[in-house]
Design a protein around this motif. Sequence first.
Motif, mmCIF file in Angstrom:
data_model
loop_
_atom_site.group_PDB
_atom_site.id
_atom_site.type_symbol
_atom_site.label_atom_id
_atom_site.label_comp_id
_atom_site.label_asym_id
_atom_site.label_seq_id
_atom_site.Cartn_x
_atom_site.Cartn_y
_atom_site.Cartn_z
ATOM 1 N N THR A 1 2.332 20.608 -20.616
ATOM 2 C CA THR A 1 2.658 19.219 -20.926
ATOM 3 C C THR A 1 3.274 19.178 -22.316
ATOM 4 O OG1 THR A 1 0.833 18.435 -19.556
ATOM 5 C CG2 THR A 1 1.750 16.883 -21.155
ATOM 6 N N ASN B 1 3.858 14.372 -23.258
ATOM 7 C CA ASN B 1 3.376 13.641 -22.075
ATOM 8 C C ASN B 1 4.214 13.868 -20.821
ATOM 9 O OD1 ASN B 1 1.186 12.489 -23.480
ATOM 10 N ND2 ASN B 1 2.560 10.937 -24.324
ATOM 11 N N GLN B 2 5.009 14.914 -20.781
ATOM 12 C CA GLN B 2 5.811 15.243 -19.609
ATOM 13 C C GLN B 2 5.380 16.613 -19.084
ATOM 14 O OE1 GLN B 2 8.124 13.206 -18.201
ATOM 15 N NE2 GLN B 2 7.666 11.683 -19.761
ATOM 16 N N GLU B 3 5.159 16.700 -17.764
ATOM 17 C CA GLU B 3 4.804 17.985 -17.175
ATOM 18 C C GLU B 3 6.052 18.824 -16.940
ATOM 19 O OE1 GLU B 3 2.468 17.755 -13.635
ATOM 20 O OE2 GLU B 3 0.634 17.494 -14.783
#
Length: 74
Positions: free
Chosen positions: A5, A8-10
Amino acid sequence: SKKITVENQEINILVDNDIEYISLTDMIRAKDGDFFISDWLRNRNTIEYLGIWESVYNPNFNYGEFAIIKVKRV
């Protein structure tokens, strides 16, 4: 495969023979959405790069079909 992550982005990570490959597609999608990806795929340099990559790494690469795609996109 694994995930990390970032802001906040996978982001997907593919592991192959203990080598990790980070998904550039996931990174771009997180930043600019799908528009940038489709725009990138229309770029002449991208088409050239993909053709070279496939000719080196894909034993079933269809040169004739690629020539048609290249003419339509470039």
